[in-house]
Design a protein around this motif. Structure first.
Motif, PDB file in Angstrom:
ATOM      1  N   LEU A  46       0.826  -1.206   0.000  1.00  0.00           N
ATOM      2  CA  LEU A  46       0.000   0.000   0.000  1.00  0.00           C
ATOM      3  C   LEU A  46       0.859   1.256   0.000  1.00  0.00           C
ATOM      4  CD1 LEU A  46      -2.782   1.295   0.133  1.00  0.00           C
ATOM      5  CD2 LEU A  46      -2.735   1.018   2.620  1.00  0.00           C
ATOM      6  N   PHE A  49       2.343   1.752  -3.501  1.00  0.00           N
ATOM      7  CA  PHE A  49       1.298   2.220  -4.415  1.00  0.00           C
ATOM      8  C   PHE A  49       0.950   3.684  -4.143  1.00  0.00           C
ATOM      9  CE2 PHE A  49      -0.274  -2.403  -4.630  1.00  0.00           C
ATOM     10  CZ  PHE A  49       0.516  -2.644  -5.752  1.00  0.00           C
ATOM     11  N   LEU A  50       0.944   4.071  -2.871  1.00  0.00           N
ATOM     12  CA  LEU A  50       0.643   5.460  -2.510  1.00  0.00           C
ATOM     13  C   LEU A  50       1.681   6.416  -3.096  1.00  0.00           C
ATOM     14  CD1 LEU A  50      -0.689   7.762  -0.898  1.00  0.00           C
ATOM     15  CD2 LEU A  50       0.594   6.988   1.110  1.00  0.00           C
ATOM     16  N   TYR A  53       1.218   6.752  -6.847  1.00  0.00           N
ATOM     17  CA  TYR A  53       0.079   7.610  -7.215  1.00  0.00           C
ATOM     18  C   TYR A  53       0.376   9.078  -6.938  1.00  0.00           C
ATOM     19  CZ  TYR A  53      -4.876   8.298  -8.274  1.00  0.00           C
ATOM     20  OH  TYR A  53      -6.069   8.669  -8.857  1.00  0.00           O
ATOM     21  N   THR A 120      -4.017   3.236 -11.764  1.00  0.00           N
ATOM     22  CA  THR A 120      -5.019   2.881 -10.757  1.00  0.00           C
ATOM     23  C   THR A 120      -5.748   1.567 -11.027  1.00  0.00           C
ATOM     24  OG1 THR A 120      -5.319   5.197 -10.138  1.00  0.00           O
ATOM     25  CG2 THR A 120      -7.119   3.689  -9.618  1.00  0.00           C
ATOM     26  N   VAL A 123      -3.621  -1.197  -9.646  1.00  0.00           N
ATOM     27  CA  VAL A 123      -3.499  -1.065  -8.196  1.00  0.00           C
ATOM     28  C   VAL A 123      -4.809  -1.432  -7.512  1.00  0.00           C
ATOM     29  CG1 VAL A 123      -3.095   0.537  -6.306  1.00  0.00           C
ATOM     30  CG2 VAL A 123      -1.681   0.667  -8.360  1.00  0.00           C
ATOM     31  N   TYR A 143      -4.726   4.849  -0.439  1.00  0.00           N
ATOM     32  CA  TYR A 143      -4.072   4.927  -1.748  1.00  0.00           C
ATOM     33  C   TYR A 143      -4.374   6.260  -2.432  1.00  0.00           C
ATOM     34  CZ  TYR A 143      -3.637   4.225  -6.791  1.00  0.00           C
ATOM     35  OH  TYR A 143      -3.366   4.378  -8.129  1.00  0.00           O
TER      36      TYR A 143
END
Length: 450
Positions: A46, A49-50, A53, A120, A123, A143
């Motif tokens: 997570l 992925f954060l 993004y 996205t 993810v 996220y």
């Protein structure tokens, strides 16, 4: 007097006596802390992925902040349009220039939507498989912190770094700083992350799988692939949820691309704007999507997916008055009104995405989420094109440019919050109907197996 001997097992050993008072099983209270429920890999994935993004959003909004100095230095685009690169500060009477700008914007928006669909969807699909349903909304909300972190940082980097003019390169260093970390993060993802096992589909999605949605394979024709991907979008509940989400997304795009022009028009400098907008979206938006995801995870227990939509409706109606307050009050209260606007108004992002991934079969989830993002990004991303004609209409009635821009934003900012909430209401009832049908089907199947 006879003696009662203790019972023995087949080895001749005495068996344990049953206690006179039966033991009562004490249930431990459920641990509702998100961090205590997730494992190390879940948390690490997570976090990566954060960051991904965040960088994805940073370069997108960086373009909106630095477009004017870029256009002036590089002399790109139509000469007449280049000089007035910020359309809200220009004379919009030149129809030819407006048409040219709109055509370029539409093409650029479609390209951005295609590029956004490369992050996205994958993810969201992976987080759906990594996290169970009771944590999914919170995970997707965290996220989506990347949106607000990237958006806020674009003001700090886009305005302040450009003004610093490092090595005489101006706006270029804004992109250097925001782009280079992405290379390292990409390598890290490639080495450390793994494809999760597909699971955690909702009953509605499992029903769709059982009704004939198969795995999309390379041997399938284009029409077959497209049909299987688009089939879930034929459900009326999902159609309404996407339309409502697109309208709410449009409100965000309108204000995001007009924040700096609006505050400039009422006398605020770029430094003043960066001082407030450099942190308000991070704090308000990040809290909103995390709290919204957590609340929806809580209310969905025992109620189902439709309960998530009720949270969206309530949050949008709470946020709309504060969004209007941003336009009504003068700074600093205009900026302060942005805090509750973000706190309530951004809950929809993670919740809506959680609804979509739960309604879509796992076999086509990634591609279908890409379609969902492409739709809401194009509808929402092209909505700023309505600002100039509405602004012109107010100017024709005798209002100043600043007043006309404020009037257009009243319609397309808090106005779209309310419209989005209204459209989510029928989606909520349709989702409840679909959920009840899925439960009835499950009950019938259980009866048939008896």
């Amino acid at each position: 007097m006879s003696r009662i001997l203790p019972s023995t097992n087949h080895n001749g050993d005495s068996a344990e006596k049953e206690p006179l008072v039966p033991k009562v099983k004490v249930e431990q209270p459920e641990d509702k802390m998100f961090l205590r429920k997730v494992g190390p890999y879940q948390f690490y994935a997570l976090l990566v992925f954060l960051i991904t993004y965040l960088l994805n959003q940073l370069d997108r909004y960086m373009l909106a902040i630095t477009i004017k100095p870029m256009a002036q230095e590089l002399e790109f685009g139509d000469k007449g349009c280049m000089i007035m690169s910020n359309y809200t500060e220009s004379d919009l009477g030149d129809v030819k220039c407006n048409a040219l700008q709109e055509q370029k914007y539409l093409k650029m928006r479609s390209c951005f939507s295609s590029r956004e669909a490369g992050c996205t969807p994958f993810v969201a699909s992976m987080l759906t498989d990594i996290y169970p349903s009771e944590l999914r909304g919170t995970a997707l909300g965290i996220y989506n912190w990347g949106i607000y972190m990237g958006y806020s940082m674009s003001y700090a980097l886009g305005n302040l770094i450009t003004a610093a003019d490092i090595n005489g390169q101006g706006w270029r260093w804004s992109f250097f700083i925001s782009g280079i970390p992405g290379i390292a993060v990409g390598i890290l993802m490639l080495i450390t992350l793994k494809e999760p096992e597909r699971k955690n589909a909702s009953k509605e999605a499992q029903k769709a799988d059982n009704e004939g949605t198969k795995e999309v394979t390379a041997s399938d024709g284009i029409c077959v692939k497209l049909g299987r991907i688009l089939k879930p979008f034929l459900a009326p509940s999902l159609i309404l949820a996407i339309v409502a989400g697109s309208i709410r997304n449009a409100a965000g795009y309108v204000f995001a691309y007009n924040t700096q022009p609006y505050f400039n028009s009422i006398g605020e400098s770029k430094e003043d704007i960066a001082k407030y907008m450099g942190w308000i979206p991070i704090v308000g938006g990040s809290l909103s999507v995390a709290v919204g995801g957590f609340i929806s995870d809580m209310v969905v227990k025992g109620r189902g997916i439709y309960a998530r939509v009720a949270v969206i409706v309530a949050s949008l109606l709470l946020a709309a008055p504060f969004a209007a307050g941003t336009l009504f009050f003068s700074p600093p209260w205009a900026y302060i009104c942005q805090i509750p606007t973000y706190l309530f108004g951004e809950m929809w992002i993670g919740i809506t995405l959680a609804i979509v991934v739960e309604l879509i079969p796992s076999s086509v989830r990634t591609s279908a989420v890409a379609v969902y993002l492409f739709i809401i990004s194009n509808i929402g991303g092209n909505m700023p094109l309505l600002v100039p004609p509405i602004q012109n209409a107010f100017e024709d009635d005798g209002l100043t440019k600043s007043q006309s821009l404020r009037g257009a934003l009243y319609i397309l900012y808090p106005g779209l919050y309310v419209l989005g909430a209204v459209l989510f209401i029928p989606a909520m009832f349709l989702l409840k109907r679909d959920q009840e049908r899925a439960r009835e089907l499950e009950y019938v199947n259980m009866e048939e197996t008896k």
